[in-house]
Enzyme design. Structure first.
Site, short mmCIF file in Angstrom:
data_model
loop_
_atom_site.label_atom_id
_atom_site.label_comp_id
_atom_site.label_asym_id
_atom_site.label_seq_id
_atom_site.Cartn_x
_atom_site.Cartn_y
_atom_site.Cartn_z
N SER A 9 0.82 -1.20 0.00
CA SER A 9 0.00 0.00 0.00
C SER A 9 0.87 1.27 0.00
O SER A 9 1.70 1.44 -0.89
CB SER A 9 -0.96 -0.04 1.20
OG SER A 9 -1.91 1.00 1.12
N ASP A 52 -10.45 -3.81 -5.45
CA ASP A 52 -9.81 -3.23 -4.27
C ASP A 52 -10.43 -1.86 -4.03
O ASP A 52 -10.30 -0.96 -4.85
CB ASP A 52 -8.30 -3.13 -4.52
CG ASP A 52 -7.53 -2.55 -3.34
OD1 ASP A 52 -8.14 -2.04 -2.39
OD2 ASP A 52 -6.28 -2.61 -3.36
N HIS A 98 -7.35 -5.31 -0.35
CA HIS A 98 -6.17 -4.47 -0.38
C HIS A 98 -4.96 -5.11 0.33
O HIS A 98 -3.92 -4.48 0.43
CB HIS A 98 -6.53 -3.12 0.29
CG HIS A 98 -5.53 -2.04 0.10
ND1 HIS A 98 -5.21 -1.52 -1.14
CD2 HIS A 98 -4.78 -1.35 1.00
CE1 HIS A 98 -4.32 -0.55 -1.00
NE2 HIS A 98 -4.02 -0.44 0.28
#
Length: 275
Positions: A98, A221, A249
């Site tokens: 991320s 996502d 995610h």
């Protein structure tokens, strides 16, 4: 300048694995190095794996937390840089989840000689919708509402965000773990990290990339759509996009096997390119 041992203690650095190739794993917002444990058995035989917690996360030294340093992603990138220097790492594969994909990109551009390539799991250079050309997933007002919820009801915020991040109703155990991880993070450090994560725009970094990059995206996502993966691939030299048939995610938690397969295949391609 911190002594090396201080940095390794500060960031709770742990090293595992038996391979020669160094793989540095950087966790995402609200998480810690424990989130990588599903991948470790699949990677340990082939990599020397370096794990850590950002200052303000996990079992890092909270006494070392500086609100100003960690008000932008550059402060977190400095953690990575200082860990690489403390361990005298070279030829590193830097794998970030991320926001750590962008933190990793910031670090890589400061210490390009130490990094061999990057792997970005569910990355996003900007979570904001900036129409007409870019849809990061969130209106600024919605993100501000999320920040306000952190102040008013921190546990409620964690319980709302965790299922959204995991993105798969069948993966309830991961939602619960992520919610617990959010809740165990100091609210002050969490809010500072959240602001740095969700209100920043690092798209201008992408064209400056000089290292091979593997982008791993989920089919669905809520935080980083396929559009974002395609956008990054189009704007970042030497990048390739691989889409994993999955929801959510946190691919490294919910789908460790396909992630490990992609990492091994990427390294194989890198090695063949160098021969």
């Amino acid at each position: 300048m911190h002594p090396s041992s201080d940095i390794l203690t500060r960031n709770n650095v742990t090293i595992t694995g038996t391979g020669e190739q160094v793989l540095l794993l950087a966790h995402g917002f609200g998480c810690n190095q424990q989130m990588w444990r599903f991948l470790l058995p699949l990677l340990s035989p082939n990599f020397r794996i370096v794990l850590f917690d950002y200052v303000g996360s996990g079992a890092s030294d909270m006494q070392a937390y500086n609100k100003q340093r960690y008000a932008s992603l550059d402060g977190y990138a400095l953690d990575i840089i200082e860990i690489c220097e403390a361990l005298e790492l070279e030829n590193v594969i830097l794998c970030g989840h991320s926001v750590s994909s962008i933190i990793g990109l910031l670090a890589t551009q400061k210490i390009p000689q130490r990094i061999r390539a990057q792997i970005m799991i569910c990355p996003s250079p900007c979570f904001l919708n900036l129409p007409p050309d870019y849809l990061g997933g969130f209106a600024k007002a919605d993100l501000q509402e999320l920040m306000d919820l952190m102040d008013k009801n921190y546990i409620g915020w964690a319980q709302y965000l965790a299922p959204l991040v995991i993105g798969d109703p069948d993966a309830g155990q991961y939602s619960a773990e992520l919610s617990d991880s959010f809740c165990s993070t100091n609210p002050v450090t969490a809010k500072n990290f959240a602001k740095a994560t969700f209100f920043s725009d690092y798209r201008a970094l992408l064209p400056l990339n000089q290292h091979p990059v593997l982008l791993l995206q989920s089919e669905r996502d809520a935080l980083a759509s396929l559009f974002i993966g395609e956008y990054m691939q189009a704007h970042m030299p030497q990048s390739e996009l691989q889409v994993i048939e999955a929801k959510g995610h946190c691919l490294h938690m919910t789908h460790p096997q396909p992630v490990a397969d992609q990492i091994h295949a990427f390294l194989q391609r890198l090695t063949q390119t160098m021969e």
